[in-house]
Design a protein around this motif. Structure first.
Motif, PDB file in Angstrom:
ATOM      1  N   PRO A 207       4.249   3.179   5.385  1.00  0.00           N
ATOM      2  CA  PRO A 207       4.759   3.251   6.725  1.00  0.00           C
ATOM      3  C   PRO A 207       5.314   4.613   6.945  1.00  0.00           C
ATOM      4  O   PRO A 207       5.585   5.400   6.030  1.00  0.00           O
ATOM      5  N   PRO A 208       5.108   5.139   8.229  1.00  0.00           N
ATOM      6  CA  PRO A 208       5.695   6.318   8.660  1.00  0.00           C
ATOM      7  C   PRO A 208       7.021   6.363   8.262  1.00  0.00           C
ATOM      8  O   PRO A 208       8.108   5.373   8.175  1.00  0.00           O
ATOM      9  N   ALA A 209       7.655   7.606   8.156  1.00  0.00           N
ATOM     10  CA  ALA A 209       8.832   7.780   7.641  1.00  0.00           C
ATOM     11  C   ALA A 209       9.772   7.285   9.092  1.00  0.00           C
ATOM     12  O   ALA A 209       9.417   7.660  10.218  1.00  0.00           O
ATOM     13  N   GLY A 210      10.845   6.596   8.733  1.00  0.00           N
ATOM     14  CA  GLY A 210      11.702   6.190   9.833  1.00  0.00           C
ATOM     15  C   GLY A 210      11.640   4.867  10.051  1.00  0.00           C
ATOM     16  O   GLY A 210      12.140   3.969  10.872  1.00  0.00           O
ATOM     17  N   TYR A 211      10.242   4.188   9.809  1.00  0.00           N
ATOM     18  CA  TYR A 211       9.893   2.841  10.277  1.00  0.00           C
ATOM     19  C   TYR A 211      10.711   1.807   9.459  1.00  0.00           C
ATOM     20  O   TYR A 211      11.219   0.936  10.411  1.00  0.00           O
TER      21      TYR A 211
ATOM     22  N   ASP B 115       8.950  -8.396   1.745  1.00  0.00           N
ATOM     23  CA  ASP B 115       8.075  -8.795   0.725  1.00  0.00           C
ATOM     24  C   ASP B 115       7.777  -7.576  -0.280  1.00  0.00           C
ATOM     25  O   ASP B 115       7.070  -6.690  -0.222  1.00  0.00           O
ATOM     26  N   GLU B 116       8.761  -7.782  -1.289  1.00  0.00           N
ATOM     27  CA  GLU B 116       8.653  -6.746  -2.461  1.00  0.00           C
ATOM     28  C   GLU B 116       8.048  -7.349  -3.699  1.00  0.00           C
ATOM     29  O   GLU B 116       8.067  -6.952  -4.763  1.00  0.00           O
TER      30      GLU B 116
ATOM     31  N   PRO C  95       7.113  -3.422   2.503  1.00  0.00           N
ATOM     32  CA  PRO C  95       7.557  -2.229   2.606  1.00  0.00           C
ATOM     33  C   PRO C  95       6.360  -1.223   2.471  1.00  0.00           C
ATOM     34  O   PRO C  95       6.423  -0.014   3.098  1.00  0.00           O
ATOM     35  N   ILE C  96       5.534  -1.295   1.711  1.00  0.00           N
ATOM     36  CA  ILE C  96       3.969  -0.852   1.368  1.00  0.00           C
ATOM     37  C   ILE C  96       3.193  -1.705   1.357  1.00  0.00           C
ATOM     38  O   ILE C  96       3.335  -2.625   0.521  1.00  0.00           O
ATOM     39  N   GLN C  97       1.951  -1.890   2.237  1.00  0.00           N
ATOM     40  CA  GLN C  97       0.875  -2.800   1.886  1.00  0.00           C
ATOM     41  C   GLN C  97       0.090  -2.451   0.878  1.00  0.00           C
ATOM     42  O   GLN C  97      -0.872  -1.614   0.929  1.00  0.00           O
ATOM     43  N   GLY C  98       0.137  -3.205  -0.179  1.00  0.00           N
ATOM     44  CA  GLY C  98      -0.657  -3.038  -1.457  1.00  0.00           C
ATOM     45  C   GLY C  98      -2.079  -3.478  -1.053  1.00  0.00           C
ATOM     46  O   GLY C  98      -2.778  -2.677  -1.245  1.00  0.00           O
TER      47      GLY C  98
END
Length: 404
Positions: free
Chosen positions: A208-212, A230-231, A198-201
């Motif tokens: 990512p862009p809103a809505g992705y 993958d959280e 959800p966020i690439q650490g």
């Protein structure tokens, strides 16, 4: 250079002499820790702004977690999954409830959780979706970091992680992160899952862009494909919600969890999904000697209970906003860009000023520990127990480093 920077160079030299050089650590030797603070062998204290890549979301030696570990150490540490122990049911039930899923499969490391997710998605594809044998494929994103096993590095786009480790495992299609159209175009009749962070650490805390993410959810539902989130780094309170997917109201088919689940005490990971997904596994098809062991379950259950209170998610929101404001005040003063969510931030430093490694070494000299990634980018991920004053201290030290 190491001797110039560290008061106890012998300890570093000894470590270098007897260790494979698969890491390039900062030249500091830690001997104790408490909360958000680390102490080296000379008694110098450092503010920890890495938190074990989010494994220490609750700080070092959180008293509730330490107490649970001590109590369990006096009773039972390992049985293997050949038997059921008295900590297992509580952990699985409470983690499943936290995730809003039916089932949990406990493992040890984040990479194991990812490997488990891949195996489950493939088996689901063959048994439920009806994909032809050995034809399953999974869509992944450029810039991903899901671990370093031979299968996982097969779909990495990081040359350091991937080069010279072939032959590579087939069955993965890589598309640009945040590009929903490319992702949708990559899905075919043999696609069983989309695996994304959800966020690439490791890429530098790339949001990512809103809505992705809602778009990924929609496409996966429409095309009968599992959405696997993958959280491992982004989940369990780091971004201000229990899971980073929640920021856009998205619920994946499968959560991959790790890092903070072990409370900074023992390695614990897990896959959470509903019975129509995880239920494809049968005895003997997947397992782990240490996965779901009593000590791990005792600690991880307390982690789940800390998260269920909502306290740490709230702290991440409030303190993360303070951190964001402070860091954005450095843009144009040596910082090119700031990204992040909650208590997780990536900073791009002007490469003409210094590299990310240089920034980390200079911050270390000022008593703040962070880690660089990809050239001039550094990441901040302090424990969620950090205070407002400590946040301000981090920003002030960074400003001083940038000012020279």
């Amino acid at each position: 250079m190491i001797e110039d920077m560290l008061r106890t160079p012998a300890a570093v030299r000894d470590a270098e002499r007897h260790t494979a050089h698969n890491y390039h650590p900062l030249p500091v030797v830690i001997s104790s820790a408490e909360g958000a603070w680390l102490t080296d062998v000379d008694g110098r204290r450092y503010l920890d702004c890495l938190a074990g890549y989010s494994a220490l979301n609750f700080g070092h030696r959180h008293p509730t977690l330490i107490r649970a570990a001590h109590e369990q150490l006096d009773k039972l540490t390992l049985t293997s999954r050949a038997f059921i122990h008295d900590q297992f049911a509580d952990f699985c039930r409470e983690l499943a409830a936290l995730c809003g899923k039916d089932l949990v499969l406990p493992m040890n490391t984040g990479a194991e959780a990812v490997e488990t997710g891949i195996k489950v998605a493939r088996k689901w594809g063959y048994q439920v979706k009806g994909v032809a044998p050995d034809q399953a494929n999974i869509v992944v994103a450029e810039g991903n970091f899901h671990g370093r096993t031979t299968t996982i590095v097969s779909f990495s786009t990081d040359a350091d992680a991937r080069a010279d480790f072939g032959p590579y495992t087939p069955g993965f299609t890589v598309v640009p992160y945040g590009d929903l159209a490319a992702l949708e175009a990559a899905i075919d009749e043999n696609t069983v899952a989309v695996l994304v962070e959800p966020i690439q650490g490791e890429q530098g805390v790339v949001v990512p862009p809103a809505g992705y993410l809602p778009g990924v959810r929609r496409v996966c539902t429409e095309r009968d494909v599992l959405f696997v989130a993958d959280e491992i780094q982004s989940g369990l309170g780091r971004t201000g919600t229990t899971f980073a997917c929640e920021h856009e109201g998205v619920v994946p088919d499968m959560y991959l969890l790790g890092k903070a689940l072990g409370g900074g005490i023992v390695p614990v990971s897990a896959v959470a999904a509903n019975a129509d997904v995880l239920g494809v596994l049968r005895p003997g098809q997947h397992g782990s000697t240490f996965g779901g062991n009593p000590l791990a379950c005792a600690v991880a259950t307390e982690v789940v209970r800390l998260l269920a209170s909502g306290e740490f998610q709230r702290r991440s929101v409030e303190l993360g906003e303070r951190l964001r404001v402070g860091l954005e005040g450095l843009v144009g003063r040596g910082v090119v860009a700031v990204r992040g969510r909650g208590l997780w931030a990536g900073l791009d430093i002007d490469p003409a000023l210094m590299s990310g490694r240089d920034a980390c070494e200079r911050l270390m000299e000022r008593g703040v520990l962070v880690k660089d990634t990809h050239g001039s980018t550094i990441r901040l991920a302090p424990p969620l127990v950090i205070t407002e004053e400590e946040i301000d201290h981090v920003v002030a030290q960074l400003a001083a480093v940038l000012a020279g």
